[in-house]
Design a protein around this motif. Structure first.
Motif, short mmCIF file in Angstrom:
data_model
loop_
_atom_site.label_atom_id
_atom_site.label_comp_id
_atom_site.label_asym_id
_atom_site.label_seq_id
_atom_site.Cartn_x
_atom_site.Cartn_y
_atom_site.Cartn_z
N PHE A 69 17.39 43.17 79.89
CA PHE A 69 18.09 43.15 78.60
C PHE A 69 19.58 43.41 78.72
O PHE A 69 20.32 43.20 77.76
CB PHE A 69 17.46 44.16 77.62
CG PHE A 69 17.69 45.59 77.97
CD1 PHE A 69 18.84 46.23 77.58
CD2 PHE A 69 16.75 46.30 78.70
CE1 PHE A 69 19.07 47.56 77.89
CE2 PHE A 69 16.96 47.62 79.02
CZ PHE A 69 18.13 48.25 78.62
N LEU A 70 20.05 43.85 79.87
CA LEU A 70 21.47 44.20 80.00
C LEU A 70 22.40 43.01 79.76
O LEU A 70 23.40 43.16 79.04
CB LEU A 70 21.73 44.84 81.37
CG LEU A 70 23.12 45.41 81.57
CD1 LEU A 70 23.39 46.53 80.57
CD2 LEU A 70 23.28 45.93 82.98
N PRO A 71 22.13 41.80 80.31
CA PRO A 71 23.05 40.68 80.04
C PRO A 71 23.17 40.36 78.55
O PRO A 71 24.28 40.12 78.06
CB PRO A 71 22.42 39.52 80.80
CG PRO A 71 21.63 40.17 81.90
CD PRO A 71 21.12 41.44 81.30
N SER A 72 22.06 40.39 77.82
CA SER A 72 22.11 40.12 76.38
C SER A 72 22.90 41.19 75.65
O SER A 72 23.70 40.89 74.76
CB SER A 72 20.70 40.06 75.80
OG SER A 72 19.94 39.10 76.46
N LEU A 73 22.68 42.43 76.03
CA LEU A 73 23.39 43.54 75.41
C LEU A 73 24.90 43.44 75.65
O LEU A 73 25.70 43.67 74.74
CB LEU A 73 22.85 44.87 75.94
CG LEU A 73 23.42 46.14 75.31
CD1 LEU A 73 23.09 46.20 73.83
CD2 LEU A 73 22.89 47.36 76.02
N LEU A 74 25.26 43.09 76.88
CA LEU A 74 26.69 42.94 77.18
C LEU A 74 27.31 41.79 76.40
O LEU A 74 28.45 41.90 75.92
CB LEU A 74 26.88 42.74 78.68
CG LEU A 74 26.60 43.96 79.55
CD1 LEU A 74 26.71 43.61 81.03
CD2 LEU A 74 27.53 45.11 79.21
N ALA A 75 26.58 40.69 76.24
CA ALA A 75 27.10 39.56 75.48
C ALA A 75 27.30 39.92 74.01
O ALA A 75 28.34 39.61 73.42
CB ALA A 75 26.16 38.37 75.61
N ILE A 76 26.32 40.59 73.44
CA ILE A 76 26.42 41.01 72.03
C ILE A 76 27.57 42.00 71.86
O ILE A 76 28.35 41.91 70.90
CB ILE A 76 25.09 41.61 71.55
CG1 ILE A 76 24.02 40.53 71.46
CG2 ILE A 76 25.25 42.33 70.21
CD1 ILE A 76 22.62 41.04 71.27
N THR A 77 27.69 42.93 72.80
CA THR A 77 28.78 43.92 72.74
C THR A 77 30.13 43.22 72.83
O THR A 77 31.07 43.56 72.10
CB THR A 77 28.62 44.95 73.87
OG1 THR A 77 27.34 45.55 73.76
CG2 THR A 77 29.69 46.03 73.78
N GLY A 78 30.24 42.24 73.72
CA GLY A 78 31.50 41.49 73.86
C GLY A 78 31.87 40.76 72.58
O GLY A 78 33.04 40.75 72.17
N ILE A 79 30.90 40.16 71.94
CA ILE A 79 31.15 39.46 70.67
C ILE A 79 31.59 40.44 69.60
O ILE A 79 32.55 40.18 68.85
CB ILE A 79 29.89 38.68 70.23
CG1 ILE A 79 29.64 37.51 71.18
CG2 ILE A 79 30.02 38.19 68.79
CD1 ILE A 79 28.29 36.84 71.01
N MET A 80 30.90 41.59 69.53
CA MET A 80 31.27 42.60 68.54
C MET A 80 32.69 43.09 68.76
O MET A 80 33.47 43.24 67.80
CB MET A 80 30.30 43.78 68.60
CG MET A 80 28.93 43.48 68.02
SD MET A 80 27.74 44.81 68.24
CE MET A 80 28.63 46.25 67.73
#
Length: 137
Positions: A69-80
């Protein structure tokens, strides 16, 4: 160590308690003699308990595998943060990103030990099961 104590730990303990038990009883802080005694106790477990223990270790290993789940979390965090940079002050975004990164790294480090214990104990249970199978032939 008694067989019933290990059996109850495998079958009844919560994941965190079970991994603490594995770390205490089979960790590097034990003497070689103690670890060998514990290994002999594992060999006395019945096949059903070994199978359930292996399955439980697989489940714990999967639960604490952050690579899923880390890649998805990092992508969402980057967008935020991309959105926040446009609406908030850059210093505030930096502080928020630093806080979230430190919190995430702390949680991952803490849970990494649990995953390592699950992998280690699963390996032991598999080897015990295979040894029992070879000795019964």
């Amino acid at each position: 160590m008694r067989v019933e104590k290990i059996k109850n730990a495998i079958l009844k303990n919560k994941n965190k308690d079970l991994m603490g038990f594995v770390g205490e009883q089979f960790g590097n802080n034990r003497s070689v003699h103690e670890i060998m005694n514990h290994l002999q106790t594992l060999k006395k477990l019945n096949d059903n308990t070994l199978m359930l223990g292996i399955a439980r270790m697989d489940q714990i290993e999967t639960d604490y595998d952050h690579s899923k789940f880390l890649p998805s979390l990092l992508a969402i965090t980057g967008i935020m943060f991309g959105i926040y940079v446009k609406t908030l002050d850059l210093v505030l975004v930096f502080i928020l990103a630093s806080f979230l990164s430190i919190a995430l790294l702390y949680i991952m480090k803490k849970e990494r030990r649990m995953r390592a214990n699950a992998v280690y104990f699963r390996s032991l249970l598999i080897q015990v099961k295979e040894a029992k199978k070879r000795s019964n032939k």
